[in-house]
Motif scaffolding. Structure first.
Motif, PDB file in Angstrom:
ATOM      1  N   ALA A 235       0.839  -1.198   0.000  1.00  0.00           N
ATOM      2  CA  ALA A 235       0.000   0.000   0.000  1.00  0.00           C
ATOM      3  C   ALA A 235       0.874   1.248   0.000  1.00  0.00           C
ATOM      4  N   TYR A 236       1.933   1.229   0.822  1.00  0.00           N
ATOM      5  CA  TYR A 236       2.845   2.362   0.879  1.00  0.00           C
ATOM      6  C   TYR A 236       3.457   2.605  -0.493  1.00  0.00           C
ATOM      7  N   MET A 237       3.917   1.516  -1.093  1.00  0.00           N
ATOM      8  CA  MET A 237       4.561   1.617  -2.396  1.00  0.00           C
ATOM      9  C   MET A 237       3.619   2.201  -3.430  1.00  0.00           C
ATOM     10  N   ALA A 238       2.353   1.766  -3.402  1.00  0.00           N
ATOM     11  CA  ALA A 238       1.396   2.257  -4.393  1.00  0.00           C
ATOM     12  C   ALA A 238       1.204   3.756  -4.234  1.00  0.00           C
ATOM     13  N   VAL A 239       1.029   4.206  -2.985  1.00  0.00           N
ATOM     14  CA  VAL A 239       0.779   5.631  -2.762  1.00  0.00           C
ATOM     15  C   VAL A 239       1.992   6.450  -3.173  1.00  0.00           C
ATOM     16  N   VAL A 240       3.164   6.022  -2.728  1.00  0.00           N
ATOM     17  CA  VAL A 240       4.384   6.792  -3.004  1.00  0.00           C
ATOM     18  C   VAL A 240       4.618   6.889  -4.507  1.00  0.00           C
ATOM     19  N   THR A 241       4.460   5.772  -5.196  1.00  0.00           N
ATOM     20  CA  THR A 241       4.721   5.793  -6.632  1.00  0.00           C
ATOM     21  C   THR A 241       3.696   6.634  -7.374  1.00  0.00           C
TER      22      THR A 241
ATOM     23  N   GLN B 296       4.258  -2.543 -21.752  1.00  0.00           N
ATOM     24  CA  GLN B 296       5.586  -2.701 -21.174  1.00  0.00           C
ATOM     25  C   GLN B 296       6.214  -1.362 -20.820  1.00  0.00           C
ATOM     26  N   ALA B 297       5.948  -0.342 -21.620  1.00  0.00           N
ATOM     27  CA  ALA B 297       6.685   0.907 -21.454  1.00  0.00           C
ATOM     28  C   ALA B 297       5.967   1.899 -20.527  1.00  0.00           C
ATOM     29  N   VAL B 298       5.021   1.432 -19.759  1.00  0.00           N
ATOM     30  CA  VAL B 298       4.282   2.385 -18.923  1.00  0.00           C
ATOM     31  C   VAL B 298       5.168   2.957 -17.833  1.00  0.00           C
ATOM     32  N   SER B 299       4.921   4.200 -17.515  1.00  0.00           N
ATOM     33  CA  SER B 299       5.533   4.724 -16.306  1.00  0.00           C
ATOM     34  C   SER B 299       4.603   4.317 -15.171  1.00  0.00           C
ATOM     35  N   TRP B 300       5.184   3.960 -14.061  1.00  0.00           N
ATOM     36  CA  TRP B 300       4.412   3.252 -13.057  1.00  0.00           C
ATOM     37  C   TRP B 300       3.462   4.122 -12.256  1.00  0.00           C
ATOM     38  N   ASN B 301       3.593   5.451 -12.384  1.00  0.00           N
ATOM     39  CA  ASN B 301       2.684   6.282 -11.569  1.00  0.00           C
ATOM     40  C   ASN B 301       1.227   6.076 -11.962  1.00  0.00           C
ATOM     41  N   LEU B 302       0.982   5.873 -13.276  1.00  0.00           N
ATOM     42  CA  LEU B 302      -0.408   5.728 -13.718  1.00  0.00           C
ATOM     43  C   LEU B 302      -1.070   4.449 -13.219  1.00  0.00           C
ATOM     44  N   PRO B 303      -0.450   3.276 -13.447  1.00  0.00           N
ATOM     45  CA  PRO B 303      -1.081   2.064 -12.920  1.00  0.00           C
ATOM     46  C   PRO B 303      -1.289   2.126 -11.411  1.00  0.00           C
ATOM     47  N   MET B 304      -0.351   2.749 -10.704  1.00  0.00           N
ATOM     48  CA  MET B 304      -0.492   2.817  -9.254  1.00  0.00           C
ATOM     49  C   MET B 304      -1.696   3.686  -8.877  1.00  0.00           C
ATOM     50  N   ALA B 305      -1.791   4.837  -9.553  1.00  0.00           N
ATOM     51  CA  ALA B 305      -2.952   5.695  -9.276  1.00  0.00           C
ATOM     52  C   ALA B 305      -4.234   4.965  -9.642  1.00  0.00           C
ATOM     53  N   GLY B 306      -4.189   4.237 -10.774  1.00  0.00           N
ATOM     54  CA  GLY B 306      -5.362   3.471 -11.182  1.00  0.00           C
ATOM     55  C   GLY B 306      -5.715   2.394 -10.173  1.00  0.00           C
TER      56      GLY B 306
ATOM     57  N   ILE C 280      -5.123   2.421  -7.005  1.00  0.00           N
ATOM     58  CA  ILE C 280      -5.731   3.037  -5.824  1.00  0.00           C
ATOM     59  C   ILE C 280      -7.184   3.364  -6.119  1.00  0.00           C
ATOM     60  N   MET C 281      -7.423   3.865  -7.328  1.00  0.00           N
ATOM     61  CA  MET C 281      -8.783   4.217  -7.708  1.00  0.00           C
ATOM     62  C   MET C 281      -9.688   2.990  -7.702  1.00  0.00           C
ATOM     63  N   ALA C 282      -9.174   1.879  -8.234  1.00  0.00           N
ATOM     64  CA  ALA C 282      -9.988   0.665  -8.272  1.00  0.00           C
ATOM     65  C   ALA C 282     -10.177   0.075  -6.883  1.00  0.00           C
ATOM     66  N   ALA C 283      -9.246   0.394  -5.986  1.00  0.00           N
ATOM     67  CA  ALA C 283      -9.326  -0.204  -4.656  1.00  0.00           C
ATOM     68  C   ALA C 283     -10.200   0.604  -3.714  1.00  0.00           C
ATOM     69  N   VAL C 284     -10.330   1.916  -3.985  1.00  0.00           N
ATOM     70  CA  VAL C 284     -10.981   2.786  -3.001  1.00  0.00           C
ATOM     71  C   VAL C 284     -12.410   2.352  -2.626  1.00  0.00           C
ATOM     72  N   PRO C 285     -13.293   2.038  -3.594  1.00  0.00           N
ATOM     73  CA  PRO C 285     -14.647   1.687  -3.168  1.00  0.00           C
ATOM     74  C   PRO C 285     -14.694   0.492  -2.220  1.00  0.00           C
ATOM     75  N   VAL C 286     -13.958  -0.559  -2.550  1.00  0.00           N
ATOM     76  CA  VAL C 286     -14.016  -1.732  -1.687  1.00  0.00           C
ATOM     77  C   VAL C 286     -13.279  -1.502  -0.376  1.00  0.00           C
ATOM     78  N   LEU C 287     -12.183  -0.754  -0.445  1.00  0.00           N
ATOM     79  CA  LEU C 287     -11.460  -0.444   0.795  1.00  0.00           C
ATOM     80  C   LEU C 287     -12.336   0.363   1.726  1.00  0.00           C
ATOM     81  N   ALA C 288     -13.090   1.303   1.145  1.00  0.00           N
ATOM     82  CA  ALA C 288     -13.961   2.134   1.980  1.00  0.00           C
ATOM     83  C   ALA C 288     -14.981   1.249   2.676  1.00  0.00           C
TER      84      ALA C 288
END
Lengths: 275, 354
Positions: A28-34, A235-245, A247-255
């Motif tokens: 979780a820390y890694m996802a937020v930081v990235t 393959q060439a994605v910068s990792w900030n986008l998938p991480m933000a995505g 978090i977005m996909a996780a927020v409803p269920v996490l809430a």
């Protein structure tokens, strides 16, 4: 329990717990930081460090990219949850209070549907939906989720209704009430907690589902999990986008989990330990 | 109910039938595709065909994967539950921390773990913060394998494993009932093992060529991620179980001279045997249909980490070979059914009695 203060045992206990907690929180820390880093600042050796400048743009970018999938998922999850919960409640009512000859056998056969690997029904499901002209869109996916959600929802409701005294039903039946009027007047009003547990469970399950999402929908109707997989797949994605995505996909269920965790856990236990 | 009948049993039947046809290749997506009945050829090909080595590797992976996931998630979950059962300060918070991965989608956790296990970053650089050298382990792209065996010798390997477990069960049972243990497990186990060793050469080869399969090291990353996600679940099961044991029983055990360790070993964990059984059933069911996580972590990139569930998807929907996909699905289904049907039947009997 006796109060222990700084004995070697309790130091060991808290030390182990802290280490384990770190292990569990690490992703979780890694996802937020990235997600908060500028794409240029993301490099493998410094992945763990906190970003120098906070960059919220990844989130708005991810929201832009995933908005259609997010909306699809909301429609899908809400309607499929409602459908499978209501039908499951009726089924549970039958299995708990209107036992017929062989109803236990039918119930066991019913439960089997919960445990099959879904791969085994995937091809005919795909064929049937195509024949019904439902393949590719949300309605087909909703139908699939309602049908295959039934075993688990019926199970939770059956166990829940087993607690309602049968005498109550019997006396209502003597007063001339029928199947549906008993359900509406007596059973339904008593089952609010059951509905909460079941619908939360179904909500998280359907929200997180991936296999059918990818096999049964076209691009425009993809749910969020498929959208995220595509976002992260290149393959060439910068990792900030998938991480933000993520978090977005996780927020409803996490809430749900954080605010209504008690009910969530009850669904979890009901899904495994029966009786 | 009719719906379930059609959608579950009807569809299973349909898949079994599909698996015996040659549906696939070009034109397979037509609304009324050409199909011919070819019997069990698809299965024969999967298990012995020259080009199906990938599927056999998948099966081997799935077995290792299930075993390690079971051991890891049940063990870690039980361990955390025991720690939390001592009611440390902040128990509620810690419980939330250990359980939250459970609520996430496999796609979400797979994406995050893929980043964590990236070759030159993530977990591999963690030791540098403690002044150590970084690790150089290819968590997800490794193609190395351990515990390799030759698929040709499949039958003798299976017999050795069976013999090993029989002997193990026998030794374990010695404490309670030595005579039964010797007669039922130990002696047959040794006989099977010795016979395989002596006459193993007479067994037919399972394959006409040499083909090596083993536990692929890249699967380790996937296993860690799955354990991370599911040990909170087993923890919740065990915690609920521990809370159900009355304080009196616990005190009584303590009075009888059982220490903390003794209490869990001889009282609490044996009492929770039904919970352990459910956990094992649910987890192996999950590990058998594991698809999302592998898809998100290594995806189709590293074929060595394949899993039948993933291959089924790739064969069916990417390669449009529906018949073969169906055959893989039926194999998965049969494996799952072998332990789920006994479980459901025992539950059913319990309900009849209760």
């Amino acid at each position: 329990m006796t109060a222990r203060k700084f004995s070697p045992g309790s130091v060991l206990l808290y030390g182990t717990l802290a280490l384990l907690a770190l292990f569990f929180l690490m992703p979780a820390y890694m996802a937020v930081v990235t997600a908060l880093k500028l794409p240029a600042d993301i490099s493998l050796p410094t992945a763990w460090e906190f970003p120098e400048t906070l960059n919220w743009a990844s989130f708005s970018q991810a929201i832009d990219l995933l908005r259609p999938a997010f909306v699809n998922s909301i429609i899908l999850t809400l309607s499929a949850t409602a459908g499978s919960t209501v039908l499951g409640s009726l089924n549970g009512y039958v299995f708990a209070k209107w036992k017929f000859k062989g109803s236990e056998v039918v119930f066991t056969l019913f439960l089997f549907g919960m445990f099959i690997p879904y791969q085994v029904i995937l091809i005919p499901l795909f064929q049937t939906l195509r024949a019904m002209h439902l393949y590719g869109g949300l309605p087909g996916l909703i139908l699939a989720h309602v049908v295959y959600g039934l075993p688990i929802t019926s199970l939770i409701f059956r166990n829940f209704y087993a607690q309602i005294p049968t005498a109550l039903i019997e006396s209502a039946r003597l007063d001339g009430a029928g199947f549906f009027s008993i359900y509406l007047r007596i059973v339904f009003p008593l089952s609010v907690p059951g509905f909460v547990v079941t619908s939360l469970w179904q909500f998280t399950q359907i929200w997180n589902e991936f296999l059918w999402g990818i096999c049964l929908t076209r691009h425009a109707d993809n749910p969020i999990t498929v959208g995220l997989a595509q976002l992260a797949g290149g393959q060439a994605v910068s990792w900030n986008l998938p991480m933000a995505g993520s978090i977005m996909a996780a927020v409803p269920v996490l809430a749900i989990y954080i605010f209504l965790g008690r009910y969530f856990i009850r669904g979890l236990l009901a899904g495994s330990v029966k009786e | 109910m009719v719906l379930i009948g059609v959608f579950v049993y009807g569809f299973i039947g349909n898949t079994v039938w599909t698996s015996m046809t040659d549906w696939g290749g070009s034109g397979s997506l037509a609304l009324d595709p050409e199909k011919h009945f070819i019997g069990l050829d698809n299965y024969v090909d999967l298990f012995t065909g020259f080009l199906s080595g990938g599927f056999r590797q998948d099966l081997v992976n799935a077995v290792y994967y299930s075993l390690m996931l079971l051991g890891g998630a049940v063990g870690l979950g039980m361990f955390i539950a025991i720690l939390l059962d001592r009611k440390p300060w902040g128990e509620g918070f810690l419980r939330t921390v250990f359980l939250y991965p459970m609520s996430l989608s496999f796609i979400v956790s797979g994406t995050i773990w893929r980043w964590l296990l990236a070759p030159q970053g993530g977990v591999n650089v963690l030791p540098t913060y403690a002044g150590l050298k970084p690790l150089h382990f290819d968590w997800l792209s490794s193609t190395g394998a351990v515990l390799v065996f030759n698929w040709q010798h499949l039958f003798s390997v299976l017999l050795y494993v069976a013999a090993f477990f029989m002997i193990l069960l026998g030794l374990w049972g010695m404490r309670h009932d030595p005579r039964k243990a010797i007669r039922r497990w130990l002696v047959p186990g040794i006989v099977v093992g010795a016979a395989t060793w002596l006459f193993g050469g007479l067994l037919p080869d399972a394959l006409f060529m040499e083909e090596e399969h083993g536990f692929n090291l890249a699967t380790l990353g996937i296993i860690i991620a799955t354990i991370w996600q599911y040990s909170g679940y087993t923890m919740a099961l065990y915690l609920a179980g521990f809370n159900g044991i009355s304080q009196d029983l616990r005190d009584a055990a303590m009075l009888d001279g059982a220490g903390e360790v003794g209490y869990y070993r001889h009282v609490a964990i044996p009492m929770l045997k039904p919970i352990t059984i459910s956990a094992v059933i649910i987890l192996s069911h999950i590990s058998l249909k594991m698809f999302d996580l592998i898809f998100a972590m290594t995806g189709p990139d590293n074929a060595e980490t394949g899993h039948p569930a993933l291959t089924m998807y790739l064969t069916t929907f990417r390669a449009n070979d529906f018949a073969r996909g169906a055959a893989i699905a039926v194999v998965l289904f049969l494996v799952a059914a072998t332990f789920i049907i006994p479980y459901l039947v025992s539950q059913y009997k319990q309900r009849r009695r209760g």
